[in-house]
Design an enzyme around this catalytic site. Structure first.
Site, PDB file in Angstrom:
ATOM      1  N   SER A   1      40.886  39.518  42.482  1.00 49.16           N
ATOM      2  CA  SER A   1      40.021  38.674  41.298  1.00 49.16           C
ATOM      3  C   SER A   1      38.519  38.195  42.276  1.00 49.16           C
ATOM      4  O   SER A   1      37.846  38.711  43.169  1.00 49.16           O
ATOM      5  CB  SER A   1      40.391  36.682  40.993  1.00 49.16           C
ATOM      6  OG  SER A   1      39.544  36.352  40.008  1.00 49.16           O
TER       7      SER A   1
ATOM      8  N   LYS B   1      48.344  36.586  40.519  1.00 48.67           N
ATOM      9  CA  LYS B   1      47.028  36.402  38.949  1.00 48.67           C
ATOM     10  C   LYS B   1      46.801  36.111  38.067  1.00 48.67           C
ATOM     11  O   LYS B   1      46.077  36.173  37.818  1.00 48.67           O
ATOM     12  CB  LYS B   1      46.725  38.245  39.633  1.00 48.67           C
ATOM     13  CG  LYS B   1      45.256  39.145  38.897  1.00 48.67           C
ATOM     14  CD  LYS B   1      44.432  37.970  39.332  1.00 48.67           C
ATOM     15  CE  LYS B   1      42.943  38.456  39.286  1.00 48.67           C
ATOM     16  NZ  LYS B   1      42.587  38.813  37.484  1.00 48.67           N
TER      17      LYS B   1
ATOM     18  N   ASN C   1      44.511  34.617  35.652  1.00 48.25           N
ATOM     19  CA  ASN C   1      44.006  34.834  34.740  1.00 48.25           C
ATOM     20  C   ASN C   1      43.506  33.497  33.863  1.00 48.25           C
ATOM     21  O   ASN C   1      42.721  33.316  32.685  1.00 48.25           O
ATOM     22  CB  ASN C   1      44.063  36.051  34.207  1.00 48.25           C
ATOM     23  CG  ASN C   1      43.138  36.519  35.494  1.00 48.25           C
ATOM     24  OD1 ASN C   1      42.752  36.447  36.561  1.00 48.25           O
ATOM     25  ND2 ASN C   1      43.014  37.856  34.587  1.00 48.25           N
TER      26      ASN C   1
HETATM   27  C1  6PG Z   1      38.570  38.315  37.349  1.00 47.54           C
HETATM   28  C2  6PG Z   1      39.056  38.242  36.246  1.00 47.54           C
HETATM   29  C3  6PG Z   1      39.126  39.338  35.947  1.00 47.54           C
HETATM   30  C4  6PG Z   1      38.937  39.950  34.567  1.00 47.54           C
HETATM   31  C5  6PG Z   1      39.320  39.707  34.328  1.00 47.54           C
HETATM   32  C6  6PG Z   1      38.950  39.555  32.515  1.00 47.54           C
HETATM   33  O1  6PG Z   1      39.736  37.610  38.328  1.00 47.54           O
HETATM   34  O2  6PG Z   1      38.004  38.907  38.716  1.00 47.54           O
HETATM   35  O3  6PG Z   1      39.794  37.329  35.292  1.00 47.54           O
HETATM   36  O4  6PG Z   1      40.122  39.580  36.319  1.00 47.54           O
HETATM   37  O5  6PG Z   1      37.492  39.556  33.586  1.00 47.54           O
HETATM   38  O6  6PG Z   1      40.642  40.744  32.973  1.00 47.54           O
HETATM   39  O7  6PG Z   1      39.736  38.843  31.070  1.00 47.54           O
HETATM   40  P1  6PG Z   1      39.718  39.115  29.828  1.00 47.54           P
HETATM   41  O8  6PG Z   1      38.923  40.671  29.434  1.00 47.54           O
HETATM   42  O9  6PG Z   1      41.279  39.413  29.282  1.00 47.54           O
HETATM   43  O10 6PG Z   1      38.847  37.876  28.977  1.00 47.54           O
END
Ligand code: 6PG
Length: 479
Positions: free
Chosen positions: A128, A182, A186
């Site tokens: 992340s 993870k 999210n």
């Molecule tokens: C992170 C984000 C990353 C990404 C997501 C966004 O932890 O770096 O969560 O994984 O930005 O995929 O998710 P959505 O496109 O579903 O909002």
């Protein structure tokens, strides 16, 4: 063999992660991409990284010292399976394949099992922090075997963000545990974002402040207990002026939120596990609702409240919203950690919630001052049944609940949707209730399906003979 680590997939996340790896002492990074041009571009743009550019899986494998370690950074799903198949052909027992994408954890469990049969280690690692985090230091949530952690641990520690002097990476648990955590990260991210969005909407519509003025409110909040990356970037977004129209950017962005699926997975999994993650669910549904313009057009003429919404004391209202946001945020995190607890029990993972909270303190999207308090709570009581019940959070909820209610009442009266605020408050009231109407639901179930019930005053399972003389009998427990 000259490289100690390889990266397959050189889109933005992959190339940034490769550059991050290369910038750390002791790492030599081999790179590979499906199309040759991306590799050439990265080699040309970053000579300082001294990458080992490779153009086939054979060359890639030959360039890696044993145990070979490769991080896959391609699209989740089919593309990930395709790369794994290729790597398995050229790797040997003891080597390590890491999937750094946002994989759905059942896929990771399946892949780990299949790859393990070849003697090769497979590690699903949640990463992340977005593009910036990949480059400068993400929060990393690896699963996989203990054996792979021996080799992988030092490499991942070298590139992870650092919070309170500790690298933001820990061996979360076996097989899919890393991607599970993870996924929940999210889900919490969705809730956090929706709560902030509701706070903005209420302040804007209640006080008439402009986005730029509300940016200042968020900047101020970011100095206190709400301090977090998401509050910080919210202020930045609200300050942004559209170059073309001169309007606040937020006013020209189409109000339909996208989603790549991780929030939905968190909710689907929680439903299967029987864990109420209502804040995360409402945040996910709020995105879905926003993305149906035809339905919104069909409902646009539905009447709302008669009166205009204005608050008498703007500062007092803003303070109420701040408290409602903090209380709802506590609930969202508490629900997320509850899902991790339940997932660990279901899938036989040993997951240390305290360690998870510590690696979320830096690098990731939900990083926040408040994660230090979560880490303290789990340090104090590792088997905490409900995060929200830890003294610090219970106190904060007690202090904030009156303001929280005022905000939900104001939103309801004003006809402003606040699904995440109000569902979090409903959870709070549900979880603290002495008695719940679940007793009546049990009665109904027993009436139409002889599903039985338990009594508060004696052991056993009972059924009322509803269609007969309505006397109670002891019965077999059918749940
Ligand atoms: C992170 C984000 C990353 C990404 C997501 C966004 O932890 O770096 O969560 O994984 O930005 O995929 O998710 P959505 O496109 O579903 O909002």
């Amino acid at each position: 063999a000259v490289a100690n680590i390889g990266v397959v997939g050189l889109a933005v996340m992959g190339s940034n992660l490769a550059r991050n790896l290369a910038s750390r002492e002791g790492n030599k990074v081999a790179i590979l991409n499906r199309s040759r041009s991306k590799t050439d571009e990265l080699l040309a743009a970053h000579p300082e990284a001294e990458f080992v550019g490779t153009f086939s899986y054979e060359e890639f494998a030959a360039s890696l010292a044993k145990p070979r370690t490769a991080i896959i950074m391609v699209k989740a799903g089919g593309p990930t399976d395709a790369v794994i198949d290729e790597l398995v052909k050229v790797f040997e027992p003891g080597d390590i394949i890491v999937d750094g994408g946002n994989a759905y954890f059942p896929d990771t469990i399946r892949r780990e099992k299949a790859v393990r049969e070849t003697g090769i280690n497979f590690v699903g690692a949640g990463i992340s922090g977005g593009e910036e985090g990949a480059l400068t230091g993400p929060s990393i949530m690896p699963g996989g075997s203990d054996e792979s952690w021996i080799t992988l641990g030092p490499i991942l520690k070298s590139i992870a963000a650092v919070a309170e002097g500790e690298p933001c990476v820990t061996h979360v648990g076996h097989d899919g545990a890393g991607h599970f955590v993870k996924m929940v990260h999210n889900g919490i991210e969705y809730a956090d974002m929706q709560l902030i969005a509701e706070a903005y909407d209420l302040i804007r519509r209640g006080t008439g402040k402009t986005p730029a003025e509300i940016a200042e409110v968020f900047a101020e909040w970011n100095k206190g207990e709400l301090e977090s990356y998401l509050i910080e970037i919210t202020a930045e977004v609200l300050r942004q002026v559209d170059a073309e129209t001169g309007k606040p950017l937020v006013d020209v962005i189409l109000d339909q939120a996208g989603a790549k699926g991780t929030g939905a997975w968190t909710v689907q999994t929680a439903l299967s596990l029987g864990v109420p993650v209502s804040g995360i669910a409402e945040a996910t549904f709020a995105r879905s609702l926003s993305s149906h313009p035809e339905q919104r057009a069909a409902a646009r003429s539905f009447p709302g409240p008669d009166e205009e919404f204005t608050v008498a004391d703007a500062d007092a209202f803003i303070e109420d919203v701040r408290q409602a946001l903090f209380a709802s945020k506590i609930i969202a995190y508490s629900q997320g950690f509850d899902e991790i607890r339940a997932g660990a029990a279901e899938y036989n993972w040993t997951i240390d919630n305290g360690a998870v909270s510590r690696i979320w303190r830096g690098g990731c999207i939900i990083r926040a001052q408040f994660l230090n308090r979560i880490a303290d709570a789990y340090a104090e009581q590792p088997e905490l049944p409900l995060l929200a019940s830890a003294p610090y959070f219970a106190d904060a909820l007690a202090r904030g609940q009156a303001a929280w209610r005022r905000v939900v009442i104001a939103a309801t009266q004003a006809g402003i949707p606040s699904p995440a605020f109000s569902s979090s408050l409903a959870y709070y009231d549900g979880i603290r209730a002495e008695r719940l109407p679940a007793a009546l639901v049990q009665g109904q179930r027993d009436f139409f399906g002889a599903h039985t019930y338990k009594r508060i005053d004696k052991e056993g399972t009972f059924h009322t003979q509803w269609s007969g003389d309505r006397t109670e009998i002891e019965a077999e427990d059918t749940h």
